[in-house]
Design a protein around this motif. Structure first.
Motif, short mmCIF file in Angstrom:
data_model
loop_
_atom_site.label_atom_id
_atom_site.label_comp_id
_atom_site.label_asym_id
_atom_site.label_seq_id
_atom_site.Cartn_x
_atom_site.Cartn_y
_atom_site.Cartn_z
N GLU A 1 0.86 -1.23 0.11
CA GLU A 1 -0.01 0.21 -0.08
C GLU A 1 1.00 1.38 0.03
O GLU A 1 0.74 2.33 -0.80
CB GLU A 1 -0.97 0.07 1.14
CG GLU A 1 -2.05 -1.05 1.05
CD GLU A 1 -2.70 -1.08 2.42
OE1 GLU A 1 -2.50 -0.33 3.47
OE2 GLU A 1 -3.35 -2.11 2.60
N THR A 2 1.97 1.17 0.81
CA THR A 2 3.10 2.36 0.73
C THR A 2 3.51 2.54 -0.52
O THR A 2 3.59 3.73 -1.11
CB THR A 2 3.90 2.17 1.87
OG1 THR A 2 3.57 2.07 3.17
CG2 THR A 2 4.97 3.45 2.03
N VAL A 3 4.01 1.50 -1.07
CA VAL A 3 4.58 1.60 -2.44
C VAL A 3 3.51 2.09 -3.50
O VAL A 3 3.82 2.82 -4.47
CB VAL A 3 5.07 0.34 -2.90
CG1 VAL A 3 5.43 0.36 -4.40
CG2 VAL A 3 6.24 -0.03 -2.17
N GLU A 4 2.51 1.77 -3.33
CA GLU A 4 1.52 2.22 -4.54
C GLU A 4 1.26 3.45 -4.20
O GLU A 4 0.86 4.43 -5.24
CB GLU A 4 0.18 1.56 -4.64
CG GLU A 4 0.34 -0.19 -4.87
CD GLU A 4 0.88 -0.23 -6.12
OE1 GLU A 4 0.64 0.59 -7.27
OE2 GLU A 4 2.12 -0.99 -6.42
N ARG A 5 1.13 4.20 -3.14
CA ARG A 5 0.80 5.46 -2.85
C ARG A 5 2.12 6.21 -3.44
O ARG A 5 1.93 7.27 -4.05
CB ARG A 5 0.68 5.76 -1.23
CG ARG A 5 -0.61 5.49 -0.73
CD ARG A 5 -1.12 6.04 0.61
NE ARG A 5 0.54 5.80 1.58
CZ ARG A 5 0.29 4.83 2.34
NH1 ARG A 5 -0.76 4.08 2.23
NH2 ARG A 5 1.15 4.84 3.18
N GLY A 6 3.26 5.65 -3.09
CA GLY A 6 4.52 6.28 -3.81
C GLY A 6 4.55 6.40 -5.29
O GLY A 6 4.80 7.22 -5.95
N PRO B 1 10.31 -3.85 -4.30
CA PRO B 1 10.79 -2.76 -3.75
C PRO B 1 11.69 -3.00 -2.44
O PRO B 1 11.27 -4.00 -1.59
CB PRO B 1 9.44 -2.09 -3.32
CG PRO B 1 8.61 -3.23 -3.22
CD PRO B 1 9.07 -4.38 -4.50
N GLY B 2 12.47 -1.98 -2.03
CA GLY B 2 13.15 -2.19 -0.74
C GLY B 2 12.25 -1.38 0.40
O GLY B 2 12.00 -0.29 0.06
N TRP B 3 11.57 -2.26 1.08
CA TRP B 3 10.40 -1.72 1.90
C TRP B 3 10.82 -0.74 2.75
O TRP B 3 10.03 0.49 2.56
CB TRP B 3 9.91 -2.96 2.94
CG TRP B 3 9.52 -3.98 2.17
CD1 TRP B 3 9.84 -5.31 2.53
CD2 TRP B 3 8.30 -4.32 1.12
NE1 TRP B 3 9.26 -6.35 1.75
CE2 TRP B 3 8.32 -5.92 1.04
CE3 TRP B 3 7.76 -3.43 0.39
CZ2 TRP B 3 7.56 -6.28 0.10
CZ3 TRP B 3 6.94 -4.04 -0.53
CH2 TRP B 3 6.78 -5.21 -0.88
N GLU C 1 8.00 7.58 0.30
CA GLU C 1 6.41 7.89 0.07
C GLU C 1 6.39 9.31 0.83
O GLU C 1 5.38 9.84 0.31
CB GLU C 1 5.43 6.73 0.48
CG GLU C 1 4.09 6.91 0.30
CD GLU C 1 3.25 7.65 1.31
OE1 GLU C 1 2.38 8.54 1.03
OE2 GLU C 1 3.68 7.79 2.56
N ALA C 2 6.72 9.21 2.09
CA ALA C 2 6.51 10.45 2.75
C ALA C 2 7.34 11.58 2.15
O ALA C 2 6.65 12.74 2.31
CB ALA C 2 7.23 10.27 4.23
N ALA C 3 8.25 11.41 1.46
CA ALA C 3 9.27 12.65 0.92
C ALA C 3 8.41 13.08 -0.26
O ALA C 3 8.02 14.37 -0.42
CB ALA C 3 10.87 12.34 0.64
#
Length: 313
Positions: free
Chosen positions: A20-25, A216-218, A225-227
């Motif tokens: 989910e984090t990667v997809e937001r990124g 991906p490197g988690w 994603e935050a950046a």
């Protein structure tokens, strides 16, 4: 990232949450490049994506590059050994594209000098000769808007102006690139749903650009994603104006004309200016016999003055 690593150390992370984090990124990356999210692949380094183009080039194909461009942009093509790789001065790049050119590959902003390429002129010349366009925006996206590039493959590592951790990169593919390039590093994350099709024997590839994903490197993507989300919250025009105004102010102290780039680079063959900057607490870089400083959001005129005084200007 620290919070994530603490969870990881205790074995309490939920792996699908990372997806989910990667997809937001991925969505943030698409917005930064002005493309649909279906055209974006994620990875860990820029040269991997450039390598996809190098692998797909037919034997003997002509690749036109900028003389002295960053290694990750040119070495995948050179490593083939059976391509014609032409290196030309930046000012001559558009004119060097001809009927024999298969692809023009270049960094939008040059790492060693900070020079900004005329992307529109380069793409226009390439399209006139039916050549493909690869542009690396690693030194651009984050201070220079990159939402209207005409390119077949746009490559970006996030650890420069996007202020993300090393190990997170992305690329955008045109429809032509989607059809011509091969997912030569296809793995479990190249499937439509990595968590439900992790095993063979079938070749289960996503229909969109995520077929070019690498696993991906988690932890890097938690930070990325935050950046990227933060960068998207900013006014890109204001960031550009802030960064380039400081850079041009510093250039004036060096006796140089304004350049419109956030990077300032000047000859420093013996490294004395780089040493002086470091001694003054200025984080600078040495590239190809030159000293280089880069201005971004956290800098102000006091930093310009500090850097200038450190080298006697």
């Amino acid at each position: 990232m620290r919070r994530d690593l603490e969870r990881y150390a205790t074995g309490t992370t939920d792996m699908p949450e990372y997806t989910e984090t990667v997809e937001r990124g991925r969505g943030h990356a698409a917005a930064l490049l002005g493309v649909d999210v279906s055209r974006v692949a994620i990875g860990s380094q820029a040269s991997y994506f450039v390598g996809l183009a190098a692998v797909a080039a037919p034997t003997g194909a002509e690749i036109v590059c900028i003389e002295g461009d960053f290694g990750s942009v040119v070495r995948p093509f050179l490593a083939r050994g059976d391509l014609v790789v032409r290196h030309v001065p930046l000012a001559d790049l558009a004119d060097a594209i001809g009927p024999d050119t298969w692809m023009v590959a270049y960094a939008l902003v040059q790492s060693s000098t900070g020079q900004v390429c005329d992307a529109a002129a380069i793409s226009s010349a390439a399209r006139a000769h039916r050549a493909r366009v690869l542009v690396d925006v690693t030194q651009a996206t984050g201070w220079l808007p990159t939402t209207s590039l005409d390119a077949d493959l746009i490559v970006c590592h996030t650890y420069k102006w996007l202020c993300a951790p090393r190990g997170s990169a992305f690329a955008a593919f045109s429809e032509q690139a989607m059809s011509e390039l091969w997912p030569v590093a296809a793995g479990w994350y190249s499937a439509p749903d990595p968590w439900t099709s992790a095993y063979g024997p079938a070749l289960d590839l996503a229909e969109d650009a995520s077929r070019f994903d690498t696993s991906p490197g988690w932890h890097a993507w938690v930070g990325a994603e935050a950046a990227l989300r933060f960068v998207l919250s900013l006014d890109p025009g204001a960031v550009h104006d802030h960064d380039t105004a400081l850079a041009d102010s510093f250039r004036a102290r060096l006796g140089l004309e304004p350049s419109g780039s956030a990077i300032v680079s000047w000859a420093d063959p013996d490294g004395s200016h780089l040493a002086a900057l470091s001694s003054a607490g200025v984080v600078a870089a040495g590239r190809a016999g030159r000293a280089r400083v880069s201005f971004h959001l956290w800098n102000d005129e006091e930093d310009v003055d500090l850097a200038a005084r450190a080298i006697g200007r």
